[in-house]
Design a protein around this motif. Structure first.
Motif, short mmCIF file in Angstrom:
data_model
loop_
_atom_site.label_atom_id
_atom_site.label_comp_id
_atom_site.label_asym_id
_atom_site.label_seq_id
_atom_site.Cartn_x
_atom_site.Cartn_y
_atom_site.Cartn_z
N UNK A 242 0.83 -1.21 0.00
CA UNK A 242 0.00 0.00 0.00
C UNK A 242 0.86 1.26 0.00
N UNK A 243 1.91 1.28 0.84
CA UNK A 243 2.74 2.47 0.96
C UNK A 243 3.52 2.74 -0.32
N UNK A 244 4.05 1.69 -0.94
CA UNK A 244 4.81 1.89 -2.18
C UNK A 244 3.88 2.38 -3.29
N UNK A 245 2.72 1.80 -3.41
CA UNK A 245 1.78 2.21 -4.45
C UNK A 245 1.40 3.69 -4.28
N UNK A 246 1.21 4.11 -3.05
CA UNK A 246 0.90 5.52 -2.78
C UNK A 246 2.05 6.43 -3.18
N UNK A 247 3.27 6.04 -2.87
CA UNK A 247 4.43 6.88 -3.16
C UNK A 247 4.73 6.98 -4.65
N UNK A 248 4.21 6.04 -5.41
CA UNK A 248 4.38 6.07 -6.87
C UNK A 248 3.24 6.80 -7.57
N UNK A 249 2.37 7.43 -6.81
CA UNK A 249 1.12 7.95 -7.34
C UNK A 249 1.24 8.91 -8.49
N UNK A 250 2.21 9.83 -8.46
CA UNK A 250 2.27 10.84 -9.53
C UNK A 250 3.42 10.62 -10.51
N UNK A 251 3.91 9.38 -10.61
CA UNK A 251 4.94 9.06 -11.59
C UNK A 251 4.31 8.64 -12.91
N UNK A 252 5.01 9.00 -13.99
CA UNK A 252 4.61 8.56 -15.32
C UNK A 252 5.59 7.55 -15.87
N UNK A 253 5.55 7.36 -17.18
CA UNK A 253 6.48 6.45 -17.84
C UNK A 253 6.35 5.03 -17.33
N UNK A 254 7.45 4.29 -17.38
CA UNK A 254 7.42 2.90 -16.95
C UNK A 254 7.24 2.74 -15.44
N UNK A 255 7.61 3.78 -14.66
CA UNK A 255 7.32 3.72 -13.22
C UNK A 255 5.81 3.69 -13.02
N UNK A 256 5.09 4.53 -13.76
CA UNK A 256 3.63 4.51 -13.68
C UNK A 256 3.06 3.16 -14.08
N UNK A 257 3.66 2.53 -15.10
CA UNK A 257 3.21 1.19 -15.52
C UNK A 257 3.40 0.19 -14.39
N UNK A 258 4.54 0.27 -13.71
CA UNK A 258 4.79 -0.64 -12.59
C UNK A 258 3.78 -0.41 -11.48
N UNK A 259 3.50 0.85 -11.16
CA UNK A 259 2.50 1.16 -10.13
C UNK A 259 1.16 0.52 -10.45
#
Length: 378
Positions: A242-259
């Motif tokens: 839950x915490x990692x998914x929240x911290x990735x909230x406003x990333x784009x690109x492949x980081x967003x895909x991983x989220x």
């Protein structure tokens, strides 16, 4: 000063295995001990920069790493929203040597463990040292060792490569301190490769810098650096997800895909960061330290493993051409100190800049400059 010498390596991690391999190849009678009775390693992937690939090539393991890991032809820096900033300038160090790559840490350990076994190195597990005593030269020199199982032994040289929490350091080096927290923590997740992913990726310009490294044909690991949240108990798997998914909230690109793709079955790890360059001397009598035991660094330059392997190679080389063990240990220390200091101090500085909101351009430039310095011969 290697051939025929009885050498004890304390710690069966990357630095300890590298030292055991090279010293055994030079004719040393090497015994390797590790506290874990199963000689396991946990963790996600690790990034292997050009200098680290060069060190593994000289250790004779580059072919296995290329076959079982992933080699890429460079890295790309993005803003956190996925906007391309620039290609990272990663120099090719030798003809035919890739610029960078990655591998799952357990796979890398298995490659090194196989070489240790092939060389016939004596391996004792579930064991460490409880006492070390250097003998005077008039008593024949060397080190008397008491093991944690009550056994004893005498060795010409003892190498402490037993992690940032080194027991050898605590026993024999009272002038050294424990590694100090940096205020950051590192999140890691192992996951399937995003579609079209070809190069290592860095995402900067955010309070939580992050990146992705390919570790095999179909797997990557993603890392993220955040301020460390102090608490007494470990996070549960559900909390980490839950915490990692929240911290990735406003990333784009492949980081967003991983989220958006990550599941609770994907392995997630959270680890506070600590670092220390221990003061000289790095040896006392015939006891010496290498790797995280003496130059523990943070992952900002992806150089912890590379520095450990380099230190192992230099230790073996200087001992092999020295007239005495003392001369070899001094030459090793002097050859390694400034290079390791550069890695530790630069990594800690980058982390501090990130905590203080430094710009992506400043952080990227500092990392690129450091990688160029590391490209020089060690």
């Amino acid at each position: 000063m290697v051939s025929g010498k009885k050498i004890l390596i304390v710690g069966g991690g990357i630095g300890g295995m590298a030292a055991a391999i090279r010293l055994a190849e030079l004719g040393g009678a090497v015994t390797l001990i590790d506290l874990d009775p199963d000689w396991r390693v946990y963790g996600a992937g690790i990034t292997i920069t050009g200098p680290t690939l060069r060190a593994y090539k000289r250790l004779g393991l580059i072919d296995e790493i290329e076959a079982q890991g992933a080699i890429t032809n460079g890295s790309v820096i993005y803003d956190h929203d996925g906007t391309l900033l620039h290609e990272m300038d990663e120099p090719v160090l030798e003809e035919g040597l890739p610029a960078t790559g990655g591998i799952m840490r357990p796979v890398l350990h298995r490659i090194m463990q196989a070489r240790v076994k092939t060389l016939g190195i004596a391996v004792r597990l579930g064991l460490s040292v409880s006492a070390l005593a250097n003998r005077d030269e008039q008593d024949g020199g060397g080190v008397d060792v008491t093991f944690t199982d009550g056994g004893t032994g005498h060795f010409d040289l003892v190498v402490g490569a037993d992690s940032v929490y080194s027991g050898v350091r605590r026993l024999a080096f009272p002038h050294m301190d424990e590694a100090q927290p940096t205020g950051q923590a590192c999140w890691r997740i192992s996951i399937d490769c995003p579609p079209g992913f070809t190069k290592g990726e860095f995402y900067l310009g955010h309070d939580h810098p992050a990146g992705i490294t390919r570790c095999s044909g179909d797997k990557v690991y993603m890392w993220m650096l955040t301020p460390h949240i102090h608490r007494d108990e470990h996070y549960s798997d559900e909390e980490l997800f839950v915490m990692l998914k929240e911290r990735l909230g406003d990333f784009g690109g492949n980081i967003g895909w991983i989220r958006d793709t990550m599941t609770r079955e994907d392995w997630i790890n959270y680890r506070p960061l600590a670092a220390a360059l221990q003061p000289k001397p790095w040896y006392v009598g015939n006891i010496v330290l290498l790797g995280d035991a003496v130059h523990a660094t943070t992952p900002h330059l992806a150089s912890g493993a590379g520095m450990a392997v380099e230190s192992a190679l230099v230790l073996a080389e200087e001992l092999d051409r020295a007239d005495s063990i003392a001369d070899g240990l001094l030459a090793y220390q002097e050859r390694r100190f400034d290079r390791c200091r550069d890695v530790v101090e630069t990594s800690v500085t980058v982390g501090r800049m990130q905590l203080e909101g430094g710009s992506a351009e400043e952080v990227g430039t500092m990392i690129g400059d450091a990688l160029h310095r590391l490209a020089e011969e060690y």
